[in-house]
Design an enzyme around this catalytic site. Structure first.
Site, PDB file in Angstrom:
ATOM      1  N   TYR A   1      13.525 -27.751 -23.142  1.00 55.40           N
ATOM      2  CA  TYR A   1      13.723 -26.851 -22.006  1.00 55.40           C
ATOM      3  C   TYR A   1      12.532 -26.916 -21.060  1.00 55.40           C
ATOM      4  O   TYR A   1      12.705 -27.057 -19.841  1.00 55.40           O
ATOM      5  CB  TYR A   1      13.946 -25.420 -22.512  1.00 55.40           C
ATOM      6  CG  TYR A   1      14.126 -24.411 -21.415  1.00 55.40           C
ATOM      7  CD1 TYR A   1      15.254 -24.425 -20.602  1.00 55.40           C
ATOM      8  CD2 TYR A   1      13.173 -23.431 -21.180  1.00 55.40           C
ATOM      9  CE1 TYR A   1      15.427 -23.499 -19.587  1.00 55.40           C
ATOM     10  CE2 TYR A   1      13.331 -22.492 -20.175  1.00 55.40           C
ATOM     11  CZ  TYR A   1      14.457 -22.529 -19.380  1.00 55.40           C
ATOM     12  OH  TYR A   1      14.618 -21.609 -18.374  1.00 55.40           O
TER      13      TYR A   1
ATOM     14  N   TRP B   1      13.539 -15.527 -25.384  1.00 56.04           N
ATOM     15  CA  TRP B   1      14.281 -16.530 -24.625  1.00 56.04           C
ATOM     16  C   TRP B   1      14.903 -17.571 -25.551  1.00 56.04           C
ATOM     17  O   TRP B   1      15.992 -18.076 -25.285  1.00 56.04           O
ATOM     18  CB  TRP B   1      13.384 -17.188 -23.577  1.00 56.04           C
ATOM     19  CG  TRP B   1      14.103 -18.259 -22.821  1.00 56.04           C
ATOM     20  CD1 TRP B   1      13.845 -19.597 -22.824  1.00 56.04           C
ATOM     21  CD2 TRP B   1      15.244 -18.094 -21.952  1.00 56.04           C
ATOM     22  NE1 TRP B   1      14.740 -20.261 -22.038  1.00 56.04           N
ATOM     23  CE2 TRP B   1      15.613 -19.360 -21.485  1.00 56.04           C
ATOM     24  CE3 TRP B   1      15.994 -16.997 -21.547  1.00 56.04           C
ATOM     25  CZ2 TRP B   1      16.693 -19.566 -20.629  1.00 56.04           C
ATOM     26  CZ3 TRP B   1      17.062 -17.199 -20.696  1.00 56.04           C
ATOM     27  CH2 TRP B   1      17.401 -18.474 -20.243  1.00 56.04           C
TER      28      TRP B   1
ATOM     29  N   GLU C   1      19.150 -14.686 -17.805  1.00 54.26           N
ATOM     30  CA  GLU C   1      17.906 -13.908 -17.735  1.00 54.26           C
ATOM     31  C   GLU C   1      18.183 -12.436 -18.020  1.00 54.26           C
ATOM     32  O   GLU C   1      17.399 -11.762 -18.696  1.00 54.26           O
ATOM     33  CB  GLU C   1      17.223 -14.071 -16.377  1.00 54.26           C
ATOM     34  CG  GLU C   1      16.652 -15.448 -16.111  1.00 54.26           C
ATOM     35  CD  GLU C   1      15.488 -15.853 -16.998  1.00 54.26           C
ATOM     36  OE1 GLU C   1      14.898 -14.992 -17.696  1.00 54.26           O
ATOM     37  OE2 GLU C   1      15.149 -17.049 -17.003  1.00 54.26           O
TER      38      GLU C   1
END
Length: 187
Positions: free
Chosen positions: A22, A52, A44
């Site tokens: 990522y 995350w 988000e």
């Protein structure tokens, strides 16, 4: 942080293989397009209060559950779809976040000029240099506060200043890769 491959990454970017991928190929790279930005905004928002990595690992299931984050398709979701999402163990099952995603799709579908133009209108001028340390990376900025205020005024939910800034970081509106990180600068 220097990885096994000898590349220097941001402090978080090498902690798991998922983060390496990522960090190296997505985070901080320019994202354009209404549906692509809707996906990032939605993820988000779902990340709020969670790690995350949880969202990143569930992203394929989120994409399947939310019709590839097509704004028009999600805007047409019904109460039966919301119930289906609440039963989907592949995603984060939080009714407030699910309801927010559906409401946000409806607002985004009606935006004159589109979501891309609105969000990118808050992108600040590029910084002259990258942050030197983790402590130099803000949680919010005047731009993220203004973005969140405008989004809320338009009816978007789960888009506070911190979430707005995380969105700006993830989509390349700001470059918060640390100085020394191997990822090339630029939008």
């Amino acid at each position: 942080m220097v990885g096994d491959d000898g590349r220097a990454r941001c402090f978080w970017g090498g902690s798991t293989p998922d983060y390496v991928t990522y960090h190296d190929s997505e985070w901080g790279r320019e994202v354009r397009g209404d549906d692509a930005l809707f996906e990032r905004m939605t993820l988000e928002a779902f990340q709020s209060g969670l790690s995350w990595i949880t969202i990143l690992r569930k992203r394929p299931a989120f994409r399947a559950a939310f019709a590839g984050f097509s704004i028009d398709k999600v805007a047409a979701f019904s109460e039966a779809d919301a119930a289906r999402l609440m039963a989907d163990t592949g995603i984060v099952r939080n009714r407030m976040k699910i309801d927010a995603a559906l409401a946000n799709a409806r607002v985004a579908a009606d935006l004159p000029g589109g979501l891309d133009a609105l969000l990118w209108s808050y992108a600040p001028s590029p910084k002259p240099s990258r942050p030197a340390t983790r402590a130099d990376v803000p949680a919010t900025t005047p731009e993220s506060k203004a973005m969140a205020k405008d989004l809320k005024k338009r009816g978007f939910r789960f888009v506070g200043p911190t979430t707005a800034y995380a969105l700006m970081q993830a989509t390349g509106m700001v470059d918060d890769h640390l100085a020394g990180c191997w990822v090339p600068a630029g939008r």
